[in-house]
Design a protein around this motif. Structure first.
Motif, PDB file in Angstrom:
ATOM      1  N   THR A  10       0.838  -1.195   0.000  1.00 47.45           N
ATOM      2  CA  THR A  10       0.000   0.000   0.000  1.00 47.45           C
ATOM      3  C   THR A  10       0.873   1.244   0.000  1.00 47.45           C
ATOM      4  N   VAL A  11       0.360   2.302  -0.598  1.00 46.93           N
ATOM      5  CA  VAL A  11       1.059   3.587  -0.671  1.00 46.93           C
ATOM      6  C   VAL A  11       0.260   4.579   0.170  1.00 46.93           C
ATOM      7  N   HIS A  12       0.975   5.307   1.036  1.00 50.28           N
ATOM      8  CA  HIS A  12       0.333   6.236   1.966  1.00 50.28           C
ATOM      9  C   HIS A  12       0.897   7.641   1.772  1.00 50.28           C
ATOM     10  N   PRO A  13       0.163   8.488   1.054  1.00 42.80           N
ATOM     11  CA  PRO A  13       0.658   9.844   0.795  1.00 42.80           C
ATOM     12  C   PRO A  13       0.281  10.847   1.874  1.00 42.80           C
ATOM     13  N   SER A  14       0.971  11.950   1.830  1.00 43.08           N
ATOM     14  CA  SER A  14       0.591  13.148   2.578  1.00 43.08           C
ATOM     15  C   SER A  14      -0.435  13.882   1.716  1.00 43.08           C
ATOM     16  N   ALA A  15      -0.653  15.151   1.963  1.00 46.24           N
ATOM     17  CA  ALA A  15      -1.557  15.936   1.115  1.00 46.24           C
ATOM     18  C   ALA A  15      -0.987  15.983  -0.300  1.00 46.24           C
ATOM     19  N   VAL A  16      -1.839  15.700  -1.269  1.00 43.33           N
ATOM     20  CA  VAL A  16      -1.434  15.659  -2.672  1.00 43.33           C
ATOM     21  C   VAL A  16      -2.121  16.809  -3.403  1.00 43.33           C
ATOM     22  N   ASN A  17      -1.371  17.468  -4.249  1.00 43.12           N
ATOM     23  CA  ASN A  17      -1.877  18.616  -4.993  1.00 43.12           C
ATOM     24  C   ASN A  17      -2.881  18.154  -6.058  1.00 43.12           C
TER      25      ASN A  17
END
Length: 85
Positions: A10-17
């Motif tokens: 799984t990929v866990h991002p921060s805030a993405v534009n």
């Protein structure tokens, strides 16, 4: 699933534009609640406000590539250090 060479990551991002956070409504919320915008708990440790969607895509392409063929069962943060605080 690993015995069948099925990998699960799984990929866990921060805030993405993206329009999910880069929109007029969120901008209005931040303008009316400046304490939220200045709260260090909502900031990335790396000096970026938001990460770009291509950065998430690149992580996913890597996980789907032959270079990651033996990587399974990981949670990959692409978050400018947000979850390491």
């Amino acid at each position: 699933l690993a015995k069948n060479f099925i990998r699960v990551n799984t990929v866990h991002p921060s805030a993405v534009n993206t329009p999910m956070v880069a929109n007029a409504e969120y901008g209005e919320f931040i303008n009316t609640h400046p304490d939220v915008a200045s709260d260090p708990a909502f900031k990335n440790p790396m000096p970026v406000e938001m990460i770009e969607a291509v950065d998430i895509s690149n992580a996913m392409v890597f996980l789907a590539s032959d270079e990651a063929r033996y990587i399974t069962g990981v949670t990959l943060p692409v978050d400018a250090g947000y979850n390491n605080r």
